[in-house]
Scaffold this motif. Structure first.
Motif, PDB file in Angstrom:
ATOM      1  N   ILE A  47     -32.612 -13.248  19.685  1.00  0.00           N
ATOM      2  CA  ILE A  47     -33.376 -12.045  19.335  1.00  0.00           C
ATOM      3  C   ILE A  47     -32.855 -10.834  20.094  1.00  0.00           C
ATOM      4  O   ILE A  47     -32.677  -9.750  19.523  1.00  0.00           O
ATOM      5  N   VAL A  48     -32.601 -11.011  21.381  1.00  0.00           N
ATOM      6  CA  VAL A  48     -32.088  -9.896  22.189  1.00  0.00           C
ATOM      7  C   VAL A  48     -30.692  -9.506  21.723  1.00  0.00           C
ATOM      8  O   VAL A  48     -30.340  -8.311  21.694  1.00  0.00           O
ATOM      9  N   GLY A  49     -29.892 -10.483  21.328  1.00  0.00           N
ATOM     10  CA  GLY A  49     -28.553 -10.164  20.835  1.00  0.00           C
ATOM     11  C   GLY A  49     -28.579  -9.346  19.552  1.00  0.00           C
ATOM     12  O   GLY A  49     -27.683  -8.538  19.309  1.00  0.00           O
ATOM     13  N   LEU A  50     -29.618  -9.555  18.724  1.00  0.00           N
ATOM     14  CA  LEU A  50     -29.714  -8.829  17.459  1.00  0.00           C
ATOM     15  C   LEU A  50     -30.425  -7.491  17.594  1.00  0.00           C
ATOM     16  O   LEU A  50     -30.046  -6.509  16.938  1.00  0.00           O
ATOM     17  N   LEU A  51     -31.461  -7.428  18.428  1.00  0.00           N
ATOM     18  CA  LEU A  51     -32.330  -6.249  18.458  1.00  0.00           C
ATOM     19  C   LEU A  51     -32.323  -5.498  19.779  1.00  0.00           C
ATOM     20  O   LEU A  51     -32.962  -4.442  19.866  1.00  0.00           O
ATOM     21  N   GLY A  52     -31.683  -6.035  20.801  1.00  0.00           N
ATOM     22  CA  GLY A  52     -31.766  -5.384  22.103  1.00  0.00           C
ATOM     23  C   GLY A  52     -30.466  -5.424  22.864  1.00  0.00           C
ATOM     24  O   GLY A  52     -29.375  -5.571  22.284  1.00  0.00           O
ATOM     25  N   HIS A  53     -30.600  -5.304  24.178  1.00  0.00           N
ATOM     26  CA  HIS A  53     -29.467  -5.297  25.087  1.00  0.00           C
ATOM     27  C   HIS A  53     -29.722  -6.331  26.183  1.00  0.00           C
ATOM     28  O   HIS A  53     -30.858  -6.770  26.360  1.00  0.00           O
ATOM     29  N   PRO A  54     -28.720  -6.754  26.911  1.00  0.00           N
ATOM     30  CA  PRO A  54     -28.933  -7.713  28.001  1.00  0.00           C
ATOM     31  C   PRO A  54     -30.045  -7.239  28.934  1.00  0.00           C
ATOM     32  O   PRO A  54     -30.110  -6.055  29.277  1.00  0.00           O
ATOM     33  N   PRO A  55     -30.935  -8.132  29.349  1.00  0.00           N
ATOM     34  CA  PRO A  55     -32.127  -7.700  30.095  1.00  0.00           C
ATOM     35  C   PRO A  55     -31.820  -7.098  31.456  1.00  0.00           C
ATOM     36  O   PRO A  55     -32.635  -6.345  31.991  1.00  0.00           O
ATOM     37  N   ASN A  56     -30.670  -7.421  32.039  1.00  0.00           N
ATOM     38  CA  ASN A  56     -30.335  -6.901  33.368  1.00  0.00           C
ATOM     39  C   ASN A  56     -29.227  -5.854  33.323  1.00  0.00           C
ATOM     40  O   ASN A  56     -28.650  -5.513  34.357  1.00  0.00           O
ATOM     41  N   GLN A  57     -28.944  -5.353  32.145  1.00  0.00           N
ATOM     42  CA  GLN A  57     -27.906  -4.331  32.005  1.00  0.00           C
ATOM     43  C   GLN A  57     -28.499  -2.950  32.281  1.00  0.00           C
ATOM     44  O   GLN A  57     -29.508  -2.558  31.683  1.00  0.00           O
ATOM     45  N   PHE A  58     -27.863  -2.197  33.168  1.00  0.00           N
ATOM     46  CA  PHE A  58     -28.306  -0.840  33.478  1.00  0.00           C
ATOM     47  C   PHE A  58     -27.721   0.127  32.449  1.00  0.00           C
ATOM     48  O   PHE A  58     -26.525   0.098  32.158  1.00  0.00           O
ATOM     49  N   ASN A  59     -28.584   0.967  31.915  1.00  0.00           N
ATOM     50  CA  ASN A  59     -28.175   1.970  30.932  1.00  0.00           C
ATOM     51  C   ASN A  59     -28.491   3.357  31.498  1.00  0.00           C
ATOM     52  O   ASN A  59     -29.446   4.019  31.086  1.00  0.00           O
ATOM     53  N   GLN A  60     -27.699   3.753  32.467  1.00  0.00           N
ATOM     54  CA  GLN A  60     -27.958   5.009  33.156  1.00  0.00           C
ATOM     55  C   GLN A  60     -27.818   6.217  32.242  1.00  0.00           C
ATOM     56  O   GLN A  60     -28.412   7.265  32.511  1.00  0.00           O
ATOM     57  N   ASP A  61     -27.055   6.096  31.152  1.00  0.00           N
ATOM     58  CA  ASP A  61     -26.892   7.221  30.241  1.00  0.00           C
ATOM     59  C   ASP A  61     -28.167   7.525  29.472  1.00  0.00           C
ATOM     60  O   ASP A  61     -28.284   8.584  28.845  1.00  0.00           O
ATOM     61  N   LYS A  62     -29.144   6.617  29.502  1.00  0.00           N
ATOM     62  CA  LYS A  62     -30.417   6.839  28.815  1.00  0.00           C
ATOM     63  C   LYS A  62     -31.465   7.460  29.735  1.00  0.00           C
ATOM     64  O   LYS A  62     -32.616   7.647  29.325  1.00  0.00           O
ATOM     65  N   LEU A  63     -31.079   7.775  30.976  1.00  0.00           N
ATOM     66  CA  LEU A  63     -32.003   8.349  31.948  1.00  0.00           C
ATOM     67  C   LEU A  63     -31.649   9.802  32.218  1.00  0.00           C
ATOM     68  O   LEU A  63     -30.469  10.196  32.168  1.00  0.00           O
TER      69      LEU A  63
END
Length: 333
Positions: free
Chosen positions: A67-83
């Motif tokens: 489900i995460v592979g289809l609809l999300g991103h790895p749970p521990n991945q930091f996405n600093q560009d979204k902050l």
């Protein structure tokens, strides 16, 4: 000589039973207890809705990586560009909710909230289900022994249950977790915490099941079928596990269903207090703890895990109540 009024040599032909289809009568078919319970449960739409959500959440936990592979991103991945670089808060409204991040991103770290909630379901349900299994196994064993044998055995087990019920469970778990090593019995990291939570929650939960089973056993041990089993030479093991235990399945199943949401709340509370799984492992209680720092500026980070816990516990309780009514032959619908 006059003829006899009735011919004694002739016998009346036997009358064939009437076919229900020809007479228009309705054929009555017997129903098992399972069929009766299922028919009663089908009438409770609220309980079915709760059960459907429980099944859905279980499937989500099992297939979390897919489900995460289809609809999300790895749970521990930091996405600093979204902050926001100045405030470290999610960019956009509603905590950064978008088509790429369904529940937004985490403040300060930018992790996908949706992915962490999906993976957090695995921890909550795993601990809740396994702790319920431990509690039901111990409670059924000691409860049926106490109710059947009575005497000093019943007194000893009953006093033990009273002591465990009065013990401060949360404080004990917090104290135990604080002195646990990082490696224990082949488990490492969060695996040690999960194993301890399952064993301790289940151990302190079995007296609740034991009291129910003991009370039911006290009323069942004097029934006619138990006396018949004794008169036919049935041993204690046969009476306990072949005669009594099958008649205790319904109350045990109902109480186990109602125990699971309590275990979910306990695991969430311990994770909130820092005694649950270790970061960065995702857990609903841990997400609420992290949200305390930024809830004034980003309340959505607290809303999503809080709402997930609320809906999950509510669904389990609704399904458990409906199951109790369906399995109770004296319950009026």
């Amino acid at each position: 000589m006059t003829a006899p009024l009735h011919d004694t040599t002739a016998e009346a032909a036997p009358t064939a039973p009437a076919d229900p289809a020809e007479t228009g009568a309705t054929k009555v078919e017997g129903r098992s207890l399972k069929q009766i319970a299922w028919n009663r449960l089908k009438q409770d739409k609220v309980a079915l809705a709760g059960g459907a959500f429980v099944l859905f959440l279980t499937l989500v936990a099992v297939f979390a990586p897919l489900i995460v592979g289809l609809l999300g991103h790895p749970p521990n991945q930091f996405n600093q560009d979204k902050l926001d670089p100045l405030t470290n808060l999610p960019q956009g409204a509603w905590g950064g909710v978008s088509s790429d991040f369904l529940f937004g991103v985490e403040p300060n770290k930018g992790r996908d909230v949706f992915s962490r909630i999906v993976y957090g379901a695995r921890i909550s349900l795993l601990v809740a289900f396994l702790a319920a299994v431990v509690a039901v196994a111990l409670g059924t064993l000691f409860g049926i022994i106490a109710g059947y044998f009575g005497g000093w055995i019943d007194a000893l087990i009953s006093r033990t249950m009273d002591v465990l019920l009065s013990f401060p469970q949360l404080l004990f778990i917090i104290s135990l977790v604080s002195v646990l090593p990082d490696d224990l019995l082949g488990l490492t990291g969060s695996g040690v915490r999960i194993g301890v939570l399952v064993l301790v929650i289940g151990f302190f939960g079995w007296p609740y099941v034991g009291r129910i089973v003991r009370g039911q056993t006290l009323s069942l041990r004097e029934r006619e079928y138990v006396e018949a089993a004794r008169s036919l030479g049935g041993g204690r093991r046969h009476i306990l596990f072949r005669e009594l235990l099958p008649n205790l399945v319904a109350p045990i199943l109902v109480y186990a269903t109602l125990m699971i949401p309590t275990n979910i709340l306990t695991e969430a509370a311990l994770s909130f207090l820092g005694a649950g799984v270790r970061p960065p492992t995702a857990s609903w209680g841990g997400m609420l703890r992290d949200a305390l720092e930024t809830y004034e500026h980003d309340p959505m980070f607290m809303v999503f895990p809080g709402a997930t816990i609320f809906v999950t516990v509510l669904a389990f309780n609704l399904f458990g109540d409906g199951l109790r009514d369906a399995l109770d032959p004296k319950g009026a619908r």
